[in-house]
Design a protein around this motif. Structure first.
Motif, PDB file in Angstrom:
ATOM      1  N   LEU A 196       0.817  -1.209   0.000  1.00  0.00           N
ATOM      2  CA  LEU A 196       0.000   0.000   0.000  1.00  0.00           C
ATOM      3  C   LEU A 196       0.855   1.265   0.000  1.00  0.00           C
ATOM      4  O   LEU A 196       0.616   2.186  -0.789  1.00  0.00           O
ATOM      5  N   LEU A 197       1.872   1.308   0.850  1.00  0.00           N
ATOM      6  CA  LEU A 197       2.736   2.487   0.915  1.00  0.00           C
ATOM      7  C   LEU A 197       3.460   2.721  -0.410  1.00  0.00           C
ATOM      8  O   LEU A 197       3.538   3.850  -0.896  1.00  0.00           O
ATOM      9  N   MET A 198       3.946   1.662  -1.018  1.00  0.00           N
ATOM     10  CA  MET A 198       4.635   1.803  -2.300  1.00  0.00           C
ATOM     11  C   MET A 198       3.669   2.238  -3.397  1.00  0.00           C
ATOM     12  O   MET A 198       4.044   3.021  -4.266  1.00  0.00           O
ATOM     13  N   ASN A 199       2.420   1.764  -3.351  1.00  0.00           N
ATOM     14  CA  ASN A 199       1.410   2.212  -4.314  1.00  0.00           C
ATOM     15  C   ASN A 199       1.186   3.711  -4.206  1.00  0.00           C
ATOM     16  O   ASN A 199       1.111   4.416  -5.218  1.00  0.00           O
ATOM     17  N   ILE A 200       1.071   4.218  -2.983  1.00  0.00           N
ATOM     18  CA  ILE A 200       0.862   5.646  -2.772  1.00  0.00           C
ATOM     19  C   ILE A 200       2.058   6.428  -3.283  1.00  0.00           C
ATOM     20  O   ILE A 200       1.909   7.422  -3.997  1.00  0.00           O
ATOM     21  N   ILE A 201       3.249   5.966  -2.945  1.00  0.00           N
ATOM     22  CA  ILE A 201       4.470   6.649  -3.387  1.00  0.00           C
ATOM     23  C   ILE A 201       4.564   6.639  -4.910  1.00  0.00           C
ATOM     24  O   ILE A 201       4.856   7.662  -5.530  1.00  0.00           O
ATOM     25  N   LEU A 202       4.330   5.489  -5.531  1.00  0.00           N
ATOM     26  CA  LEU A 202       4.395   5.398  -6.989  1.00  0.00           C
ATOM     27  C   LEU A 202       3.385   6.319  -7.654  1.00  0.00           C
ATOM     28  O   LEU A 202       3.702   6.991  -8.639  1.00  0.00           O
ATOM     29  N   GLY A 203       2.173   6.359  -7.122  1.00  0.00           N
ATOM     30  CA  GLY A 203       1.142   7.214  -7.702  1.00  0.00           C
ATOM     31  C   GLY A 203       1.478   8.690  -7.589  1.00  0.00           C
ATOM     32  O   GLY A 203       1.348   9.450  -8.554  1.00  0.00           O
ATOM     33  N   ILE A 204       1.949   9.122  -6.414  1.00  0.00           N
ATOM     34  CA  ILE A 204       2.277  10.533  -6.211  1.00  0.00           C
ATOM     35  C   ILE A 204       3.511  10.938  -7.006  1.00  0.00           C
ATOM     36  O   ILE A 204       3.505  11.941  -7.721  1.00  0.00           O
ATOM     37  N   VAL A 205       4.576  10.154  -6.895  1.00  0.00           N
ATOM     38  CA  VAL A 205       5.812  10.489  -7.619  1.00  0.00           C
ATOM     39  C   VAL A 205       5.593  10.398  -9.128  1.00  0.00           C
ATOM     40  O   VAL A 205       6.069  11.245  -9.884  1.00  0.00           O
ATOM     41  N   GLY A 206       4.860   9.391  -9.561  1.00  0.00           N
ATOM     42  CA  GLY A 206       4.547   9.270 -10.984  1.00  0.00           C
ATOM     43  C   GLY A 206       3.781  10.470 -11.495  1.00  0.00           C
ATOM     44  O   GLY A 206       4.065  10.992 -12.571  1.00  0.00           O
ATOM     45  N   ALA A 207       2.806  10.941 -10.704  1.00  0.00           N
ATOM     46  CA  ALA A 207       2.031  12.116 -11.101  1.00  0.00           C
ATOM     47  C   ALA A 207       2.909  13.363 -11.131  1.00  0.00           C
ATOM     48  O   ALA A 207       2.796  14.183 -12.051  1.00  0.00           O
ATOM     49  N   LEU A 208       3.784  13.516 -10.147  1.00  0.00           N
ATOM     50  CA  LEU A 208       4.673  14.677 -10.123  1.00  0.00           C
ATOM     51  C   LEU A 208       5.599  14.707 -11.335  1.00  0.00           C
ATOM     52  O   LEU A 208       5.767  15.741 -11.980  1.00  0.00           O
ATOM     53  N   ILE A 209       6.184  13.560 -11.638  1.00  0.00           N
ATOM     54  CA  ILE A 209       7.113  13.488 -12.772  1.00  0.00           C
ATOM     55  C   ILE A 209       6.386  13.730 -14.094  1.00  0.00           C
ATOM     56  O   ILE A 209       6.832  14.519 -14.925  1.00  0.00           O
ATOM     57  N   LEU A 210       5.251  13.074 -14.285  1.00  0.00           N
ATOM     58  CA  LEU A 210       4.525  13.235 -15.542  1.00  0.00           C
ATOM     59  C   LEU A 210       3.937  14.644 -15.673  1.00  0.00           C
ATOM     60  O   LEU A 210       3.907  15.188 -16.772  1.00  0.00           O
ATOM     61  N   ASN A 211       3.500  15.242 -14.570  1.00  0.00           N
ATOM     62  CA  ASN A 211       3.033  16.631 -14.613  1.00  0.00           C
ATOM     63  C   ASN A 211       4.156  17.560 -15.049  1.00  0.00           C
ATOM     64  O   ASN A 211       3.939  18.469 -15.851  1.00  0.00           O
ATOM     65  N   ALA A 212       5.371  17.349 -14.525  1.00  0.00           N
ATOM     66  CA  ALA A 212       6.511  18.182 -14.908  1.00  0.00           C
ATOM     67  C   ALA A 212       6.827  18.023 -16.397  1.00  0.00           C
ATOM     68  O   ALA A 212       7.103  19.006 -17.089  1.00  0.00           O
ATOM     69  N   ILE A 213       6.769  16.791 -16.886  1.00  0.00           N
ATOM     70  CA  ILE A 213       7.028  16.540 -18.305  1.00  0.00           C
ATOM     71  C   ILE A 213       5.959  17.214 -19.165  1.00  0.00           C
ATOM     72  O   ILE A 213       6.278  17.871 -20.159  1.00  0.00           O
ATOM     73  N   LEU A 214       4.696  17.073 -18.784  1.00  0.00           N
ATOM     74  CA  LEU A 214       3.613  17.694 -19.549  1.00  0.00           C
ATOM     75  C   LEU A 214       3.714  19.219 -19.532  1.00  0.00           C
ATOM     76  O   LEU A 214       3.469  19.865 -20.551  1.00  0.00           O
ATOM     77  N   LEU A 215       4.074  19.784 -18.384  1.00  0.00           N
ATOM     78  CA  LEU A 215       4.242  21.238 -18.307  1.00  0.00           C
ATOM     79  C   LEU A 215       5.360  21.712 -19.217  1.00  0.00           C
ATOM     80  O   LEU A 215       5.251  22.751 -19.869  1.00  0.00           O
ATOM     81  N   ALA A 216       6.442  20.952 -19.281  1.00  0.00           N
ATOM     82  CA  ALA A 216       7.578  21.335 -20.125  1.00  0.00           C
ATOM     83  C   ALA A 216       7.239  21.214 -21.610  1.00  0.00           C
ATOM     84  O   ALA A 216       7.665  22.039 -22.412  1.00  0.00           O
ATOM     85  N   ILE A 217       6.484  20.199 -21.965  1.00  0.00           N
ATOM     86  CA  ILE A 217       6.186  19.957 -23.380  1.00  0.00           C
ATOM     87  C   ILE A 217       5.008  20.800 -23.865  1.00  0.00           C
ATOM     88  O   ILE A 217       5.100  21.451 -24.902  1.00  0.00           O
ATOM     89  N   THR A 218       3.909  20.762 -23.127  1.00  0.00           N
ATOM     90  CA  THR A 218       2.687  21.414 -23.609  1.00  0.00           C
ATOM     91  C   THR A 218       2.374  22.726 -22.914  1.00  0.00           C
ATOM     92  O   THR A 218       1.524  23.472 -23.382  1.00  0.00           O
ATOM     93  N   GLY A 219       2.984  22.971 -21.775  1.00  0.00           N
ATOM     94  CA  GLY A 219       2.684  24.179 -21.024  1.00  0.00           C
ATOM     95  C   GLY A 219       1.474  24.041 -20.119  1.00  0.00           C
ATOM     96  O   GLY A 219       1.065  24.989 -19.471  1.00  0.00           O
ATOM     97  N   GLY A 220       0.887  22.868 -20.046  1.00  0.00           N
ATOM     98  CA  GLY A 220      -0.282  22.636 -19.199  1.00  0.00           C
ATOM     99  C   GLY A 220      -0.361  21.187 -18.772  1.00  0.00           C
ATOM    100  O   GLY A 220       0.440  20.357 -19.191  1.00  0.00           O
ATOM    101  N   THR A 221      -1.325  20.890 -17.932  1.00  0.00           N
ATOM    102  CA  THR A 221      -1.516  19.531 -17.459  1.00  0.00           C
ATOM    103  C   THR A 221      -2.995  19.296 -17.181  1.00  0.00           C
ATOM    104  O   THR A 221      -3.791  20.235 -17.247  1.00  0.00           O
ATOM    105  N   LEU A 222      -3.375  18.078 -16.909  1.00  0.00           N
ATOM    106  CA  LEU A 222      -4.763  17.767 -16.582  1.00  0.00           C
ATOM    107  C   LEU A 222      -5.033  18.175 -15.140  1.00  0.00           C
ATOM    108  O   LEU A 222      -4.206  17.960 -14.269  1.00  0.00           O
ATOM    109  N   GLY A 223      -6.182  18.740 -14.876  1.00  0.00           N
ATOM    110  CA  GLY A 223      -6.530  19.169 -13.529  1.00  0.00           C
ATOM    111  C   GLY A 223      -7.628  18.311 -12.935  1.00  0.00           C
ATOM    112  O   GLY A 223      -8.239  17.495 -13.618  1.00  0.00           O
TER     113      GLY A 223
END
Length: 84
Positions: A30-57
């Motif tokens: 459970l703890l690793m699932n939470i960490i993976l979900g949060i860190v994955g979202a942070l990383i992908l949000n940063a990538i989307l912001l860099a590429i498209t200038g926006g992200t899903l809200g």
């Protein structure tokens, strides 16, 4: 995470991590699932912001971002483990 509070980020991260765990056929806790979900979202949000200038809200957007990001992290972890 964009547009959600910390409690919502933990809940969304847990769900996204759990979904990624089932999709990628990984065995995490459970703890690793939470960490993976949060860190994955942070990383992908940063990538989307860099590429498209926006992200899903909102909850659904962040769940999708967290799921995809967590799947990517599981894939990268498998690649690193297989090379060592």
């Amino acid at each position: 995470m964009t547009g959600v509070g910390w409690l919502a980020a933990i809940i969304i991260g847990g769900i996204a991590g759990w979904l990624a765990e089932k999709f990628m056929k990984a065995d995490m806790g459970l703890l690793m699932n939470i960490i993976l979900g949060i860190v994955g979202a942070l990383i992908l949000n940063a990538i989307l912001l860099a590429i498209t200038g926006g992200t899903l809200g909102g909850w659904i957007g962040q769940l999708i971002i967290g799921f995809i990001g967590a799947c990517l992290l599981i894939w990268v972890a498998r690649m690193v483990r297989s090379k060592t």
